[in-house]
Scaffold this motif. Structure first.
Motif, PDB file in Angstrom:
ATOM      1  N   LEU A 210       0.824  -1.195   0.000  1.00  0.00           N
ATOM      2  CA  LEU A 210       0.000   0.000   0.000  1.00  0.00           C
ATOM      3  C   LEU A 210       0.866   1.255   0.000  1.00  0.00           C
ATOM      4  N   CYS A 211       0.617   2.157  -0.933  1.00  0.00           N
ATOM      5  CA  CYS A 211       1.356   3.418  -1.025  1.00  0.00           C
ATOM      6  C   CYS A 211       0.484   4.617  -0.657  1.00  0.00           C
ATOM      7  N   PHE A 212      -0.815   4.535  -0.952  1.00  0.00           N
ATOM      8  CA  PHE A 212      -1.713   5.669  -0.781  1.00  0.00           C
ATOM      9  C   PHE A 212      -3.113   5.127  -0.592  1.00  0.00           C
ATOM     10  N   PHE A 213      -3.823   5.653   0.399  1.00  0.00           N
ATOM     11  CA  PHE A 213      -5.226   5.308   0.602  1.00  0.00           C
ATOM     12  C   PHE A 213      -5.965   6.572   0.983  1.00  0.00           C
ATOM     13  N   TYR A 214      -7.123   6.766   0.372  1.00  0.00           N
ATOM     14  CA  TYR A 214      -7.931   7.921   0.719  1.00  0.00           C
ATOM     15  C   TYR A 214      -9.394   7.561   0.525  1.00  0.00           C
ATOM     16  N   LEU A 215     -10.196   7.912   1.505  1.00  0.00           N
ATOM     17  CA  LEU A 215     -11.640   7.746   1.415  1.00  0.00           C
ATOM     18  C   LEU A 215     -12.235   9.129   1.208  1.00  0.00           C
ATOM     19  N   THR A 216     -12.989   9.303   0.137  1.00  0.00           N
ATOM     20  CA  THR A 216     -13.561  10.609  -0.167  1.00  0.00           C
ATOM     21  C   THR A 216     -15.005  10.482  -0.607  1.00  0.00           C
ATOM     22  N   GLU A 217     -15.774  11.501  -0.338  1.00  0.00           N
ATOM     23  CA  GLU A 217     -17.144  11.539  -0.826  1.00  0.00           C
ATOM     24  C   GLU A 217     -17.110  11.768  -2.339  1.00  0.00           C
ATOM     25  N   ALA A 218     -17.918  11.026  -3.063  1.00  0.00           N
ATOM     26  CA  ALA A 218     -17.920  11.100  -4.529  1.00  0.00           C
ATOM     27  C   ALA A 218     -18.225  12.508  -5.028  1.00  0.00           C
ATOM     28  N   ARG A 219     -19.118  13.209  -4.361  1.00  0.00           N
ATOM     29  CA  ARG A 219     -19.512  14.547  -4.823  1.00  0.00           C
ATOM     30  C   ARG A 219     -18.347  15.530  -4.802  1.00  0.00           C
ATOM     31  N   LEU A 220     -17.297  15.230  -4.047  1.00  0.00           N
ATOM     32  CA  LEU A 220     -16.157  16.138  -3.934  1.00  0.00           C
ATOM     33  C   LEU A 220     -15.027  15.825  -4.912  1.00  0.00           C
ATOM     34  N   LEU A 221     -15.099  14.693  -5.599  1.00  0.00           N
ATOM     35  CA  LEU A 221     -13.942  14.245  -6.366  1.00  0.00           C
ATOM     36  C   LEU A 221     -13.925  14.678  -7.826  1.00  0.00           C
ATOM     37  N   LEU A 222     -14.972  14.404  -8.564  1.00  0.00           N
ATOM     38  CA  LEU A 222     -14.960  14.607 -10.016  1.00  0.00           C
ATOM     39  C   LEU A 222     -16.111  15.486 -10.471  1.00  0.00           C
ATOM     40  N   LYS A 223     -15.873  16.223 -11.539  1.00  0.00           N
ATOM     41  CA  LYS A 223     -16.973  16.914 -12.206  1.00  0.00           C
ATOM     42  C   LYS A 223     -17.740  15.890 -13.009  1.00  0.00           C
ATOM     43  N   ASP A 224     -18.942  16.245 -13.427  1.00  0.00           N
ATOM     44  CA  ASP A 224     -19.741  15.318 -14.230  1.00  0.00           C
ATOM     45  C   ASP A 224     -19.038  15.014 -15.547  1.00  0.00           C
ATOM     46  N   PHE A 225     -19.165  13.796 -15.977  1.00  0.00           N
ATOM     47  CA  PHE A 225     -18.573  13.370 -17.249  1.00  0.00           C
ATOM     48  C   PHE A 225     -19.413  12.246 -17.809  1.00  0.00           C
ATOM     49  N   SER A 226     -19.186  11.900 -19.053  1.00  0.00           N
ATOM     50  CA  SER A 226     -19.910  10.791 -19.657  1.00  0.00           C
ATOM     51  C   SER A 226     -18.915   9.716 -20.061  1.00  0.00           C
ATOM     52  N   GLY A 227     -19.404   8.501 -20.183  1.00  0.00           N
ATOM     53  CA  GLY A 227     -18.544   7.401 -20.576  1.00  0.00           C
ATOM     54  C   GLY A 227     -17.602   6.990 -19.463  1.00  0.00           C
ATOM     55  N   ALA A 228     -16.324   7.041 -19.752  1.00  0.00           N
ATOM     56  CA  ALA A 228     -15.302   6.658 -18.776  1.00  0.00           C
ATOM     57  C   ALA A 228     -14.127   7.606 -18.920  1.00  0.00           C
ATOM     58  N   MET A 229     -13.358   7.698 -17.862  1.00  0.00           N
ATOM     59  CA  MET A 229     -12.141   8.505 -17.941  1.00  0.00           C
ATOM     60  C   MET A 229     -11.101   7.935 -17.002  1.00  0.00           C
ATOM     61  N   THR A 230      -9.853   8.182 -17.339  1.00  0.00           N
ATOM     62  CA  THR A 230      -8.752   7.801 -16.473  1.00  0.00           C
ATOM     63  C   THR A 230      -8.086   9.072 -15.969  1.00  0.00           C
ATOM     64  N   VAL A 231      -7.637   9.009 -14.720  1.00  0.00           N
ATOM     65  CA  VAL A 231      -6.977  10.154 -14.102  1.00  0.00           C
ATOM     66  C   VAL A 231      -5.774   9.636 -13.322  1.00  0.00           C
ATOM     67  N   SER A 232      -4.637  10.282 -13.506  1.00  0.00           N
ATOM     68  CA  SER A 232      -3.428   9.907 -12.780  1.00  0.00           C
ATOM     69  C   SER A 232      -3.677   9.979 -11.275  1.00  0.00           C
ATOM     70  N   TRP A 233      -3.133   9.022 -10.537  1.00  0.00           N
ATOM     71  CA  TRP A 233      -3.331   9.047  -9.089  1.00  0.00           C
ATOM     72  C   TRP A 233      -2.688  10.288  -8.481  1.00  0.00           C
TER      73      TRP A 233
END
Length: 124
Positions: free
Chosen positions: A93-116
């Motif tokens: 384990l290098c990194f762990f974070y629990l976050t509320e979904a509403r705070l993480l990403l803007k709305d998007f469609s389909g799928a997306m990848t984001v660097s950790w």
């Protein structure tokens, strides 16, 4: 995706689910469209390797990426859910974070990848 990379992804997914269950003992794993329920709210586990080989170059590495699906993100936001974000390096384990979904990403469609690393800057 090759059969070798699919097997590795499957192994890593199971390993990370075990890590998250250890870190969040109240977690109830359901393993359907969303992975779990945590304090009566839906939770999706996202994981990636700390680094991986670059696909656009013969040599070198890049930061691992989380893969997000819009259908999961929408449900998590509608139901006030969480993301459990895990970065690992060969099982460590290098990194762990629990976050509320509403705070993480803007709305998007389909799928997306984001660097950790990009995600870490957003949540820390």
């Amino acid at each position: 995706m090759t059969s070798e990379s699919a097997a590795l992804a499957n192994h890593n997914g199971k390993m990370v689910e075990e890590i998250v269950q250890t870190l969040l003992p109240e977690l109830q794993y359901v393993g359907k469209n969303l992975d779990a329920v945590y304090h009566e709210r839906p939770l999706e586990i996202k994981s990636c390797q700390r680094t991986c080989h670059r696909s656009d170059r013969g040599r070198g590495e890049r930061s691992g990426r989380f893969w997000f699906r819009a259908d999961q993100d929408k449900v998590l936001k509608e139901e006030d859910g969480f993301y459990a974000l895990v970065v690992h390096d060969k099982g460590n384990l290098c990194f762990f974070y629990l976050t509320e979904a509403r705070l993480l990403l803007k709305d998007f469609s389909g799928a997306m990848t984001v660097s950790w690393r990009t995600i870490a800057r957003r949540v820390l």
